[in-house]
Design a protein around this motif. Sequence first.
Motif, PDB file in Angstrom:
ATOM      1  N   ILE A  13     -54.325  13.531  -4.630  1.00 48.85           N
ATOM      2  CA  ILE A  13     -52.656  13.288  -4.433  1.00 48.85           C
ATOM      3  C   ILE A  13     -52.832  12.275  -3.411  1.00 48.85           C
ATOM      4  N   VAL A  14     -53.460  12.931  -1.934  1.00 47.94           N
ATOM      5  CA  VAL A  14     -53.289  11.911  -0.930  1.00 47.94           C
ATOM      6  C   VAL A  14     -54.912  11.571  -0.531  1.00 47.94           C
ATOM      7  N   TYR A 113     -50.850  10.348   6.235  1.00 46.29           N
ATOM      8  CA  TYR A 113     -51.736   9.731   4.615  1.00 46.29           C
ATOM      9  C   TYR A 113     -51.383   8.823   3.760  1.00 46.29           C
ATOM     10  N   ARG A 115     -50.679   7.679   0.052  1.00 45.47           N
ATOM     11  CA  ARG A 115     -50.162   8.201  -1.332  1.00 45.47           C
ATOM     12  C   ARG A 115     -51.962   7.879  -2.588  1.00 45.47           C
ATOM     13  N   MET A 119     -47.541   7.111  -7.228  1.00 46.84           N
ATOM     14  CA  MET A 119     -46.519   7.640  -7.412  1.00 46.84           C
ATOM     15  C   MET A 119     -45.409   7.446  -7.075  1.00 46.84           C
ATOM     16  N   LEU A 120     -44.837   8.679  -7.329  1.00 46.95           N
ATOM     17  CA  LEU A 120     -42.513   8.464  -6.537  1.00 46.95           C
ATOM     18  C   LEU A 120     -42.884   7.700  -5.308  1.00 46.95           C
TER      19      LEU A 120
ATOM     20  N   VAL B 220     -42.088  12.659  -1.800  1.00 53.67           N
ATOM     21  CA  VAL B 220     -42.874  12.516  -1.372  1.00 53.67           C
ATOM     22  C   VAL B 220     -43.667  11.719   0.342  1.00 53.67           C
ATOM     23  N   SER B 221     -42.381  10.523   0.223  1.00 54.96           N
ATOM     24  CA  SER B 221     -43.064   9.893   2.026  1.00 54.96           C
ATOM     25  C   SER B 221     -42.470  11.255   3.265  1.00 54.96           C
ATOM     26  N   ILE B 224     -44.826  13.348   3.200  1.00 57.40           N
ATOM     27  CA  ILE B 224     -46.298  11.966   3.751  1.00 57.40           C
ATOM     28  C   ILE B 224     -46.062  12.409   5.448  1.00 57.40           C
ATOM     29  N   ILE B 241     -46.175  17.192  -2.263  1.00 57.16           N
ATOM     30  CA  ILE B 241     -46.251  16.815  -3.033  1.00 57.16           C
ATOM     31  C   ILE B 241     -46.245  16.926  -4.497  1.00 57.16           C
ATOM     32  N   ALA B 279     -36.529  12.637  -4.558  1.00 57.48           N
ATOM     33  CA  ALA B 279     -36.998  11.259  -4.542  1.00 57.48           C
ATOM     34  C   ALA B 279     -36.505  10.183  -4.878  1.00 57.48           C
ATOM     35  N   ARG B 353     -42.922   4.778  11.330  1.00 59.15           N
ATOM     36  CA  ARG B 353     -42.533   5.170   9.958  1.00 59.15           C
ATOM     37  C   ARG B 353     -41.027   5.259   9.220  1.00 59.15           C
TER      38      ARG B 353
END
Lengths: 120, 453
Positions: A13-14, A113, A115, A119-120, B220-221, B224, B241, B279, B353
């Motif tokens: 996943i990552v 990290y 993706r 994904m999304l 997700v971002s 992460i 995630i 998301a 970021r």
Amino acid sequence: MKSSGSPEEAPPIVTHLTRVKLSLEPDSDPLAEAASGKSLITAAMVDHAGRQVAERYARVIAMMELLAVHGFVFRTREKAVFCYSSEVEAGVAKRLLLTAGFRDREFQIHLEYDRGWGML
Amino acid sequence: MGVRQSDLPLIKREDTWAIIIALGLTLLITFTFLSGGYAFFKAMAVNVPTWSNDVSKVTDALAKSGLGILYLFGFFILAFAFGAKVMGYNTQRFLTGFTVLFILSLIVTILGSNKYMKDLQLETPVLALLLGMLIANIGTLPAWFKEALRTEYYVKTGIILLGATLPFTIIMSAGPLAMMQATIVAVVTFFAIYLAATKLFKLDPRFAATLGAGGSICGVSGAIAVGGACRAEKEHVSIAISMVIIWAIAMVLFLPPMAMHLGMAPGPAGAWIGTSEFADAAGFAAASQYNALAQVPGADDTAVKTFTLMKVVGRDMFIGLWALMAAILSVTLWEKKSIGESERVDYSQIWRRFPKFVIGFFIASIFATVVIMMLDPKTGSAFSKDALSTVKTLRSWTFTWTFLAIGLTTRFRDLMNFGWKPLAAFTIGVIINVPLGYWLSNVIFQAYWMAVK
């Protein structure tokens, strides 16, 4: 949909990249204040600064050797050594360094990290 | 040895190519509209009419748009593949994969325009999502297809195109409110998840912060960025995630019909989706689905606009600040060390970021607003109605590829590897976030969101 070619194993996943920054500059530089040219310096000050730099380099080398054992690779820029690993996690890298007697202020760890798939 | 995305040269980043493609397209449409050659882009803006049993209606329309479909396909496959090549993707696989994705998007758009499908609330966004999930979960996708499933690439391009259709004056007037609402909800949700995870379920604080970020900041971002900043374990980031994706998909299916059921107007509905979706890409699916369901005359795009204001302007822009706070907490509080003795924190991550595609979104908005202001009223009005309508249609296609890509990359069997504790902590955040988002969007700030057209 079945693959007509060879299906590849599902990616994680990552993915991650651990980066340890080792500055080549000592914490304090006795010549920094004099670098503006406004104050005088002595040979002893230069000698002291030289020894500090040498000590810092020795610490950096020791940390590099420790990290190299665990598969880190190295690059250098901006008066620093950057140690990279996509295998060792940041927490593990930090524990390695602390256990070996290095202090928190001697390194800076970044963990990035990404993706594993689109994904999304 | 991999290289961090943020260490890559600008030209090798996805955000850069989304900006180049979307701003380039906006410039080309503007230039040709004002000086000639616009017919090409006008033809590209393919629309499928609503149809029921009369298949001939849709086949006639597609026959008339045959050249336009070719232009649409040709332009985007060349643009996306060129960017893909520079970014180091496998271009051959990308070309093949995108071709299939494009064909699927045509099929989905035709089906989504069918009256019976619409009666079942299976509009194009949800249909694309469901079809994608169906395909992804009944078999294994070939590697060449996966190369083209770049959800972020397509959604960022779509967001920047959306910027061109969103007057900068609206961003300036509604932006601060969006930031305030987003901050309230993000802080409450983050700490709800964090406290539930650490106090109730005794999870590691880094893991808790990563879950909290995924549920409150930027999906997700966010997971992460904060997971990296606070050095959460890889497994924990993966679980966060998974939580985001599962809940984001659930919200695409839940929020639009619920907003309809509650009788929400498009402005507040979009703001609610922007507050409570997890998301960007899923949120666009939900907001587009609401627009398609509601069909409010004169406000066919409003929910997408208010969603964007909330999510992109209100939430996404602050990801770096949240990551910095997590990084400071990580090396001080969680390691029980003072600032003086702790590891140094990288303050540059606020910028590193920052989602750079947001800059493209602002530039597109400013550009279109300035163009309209500089033109005489008649030409400005024509530009707004015609050229920007073309941009909007092309944006819809990029979103359809996005929604398909979301579905095609959502493999539930890869996402189900988590325990009940993170699921429970995240769910507590959802239970607080959704009603709070509704209350702020449809009660407290309703008048502001109603004013966005």
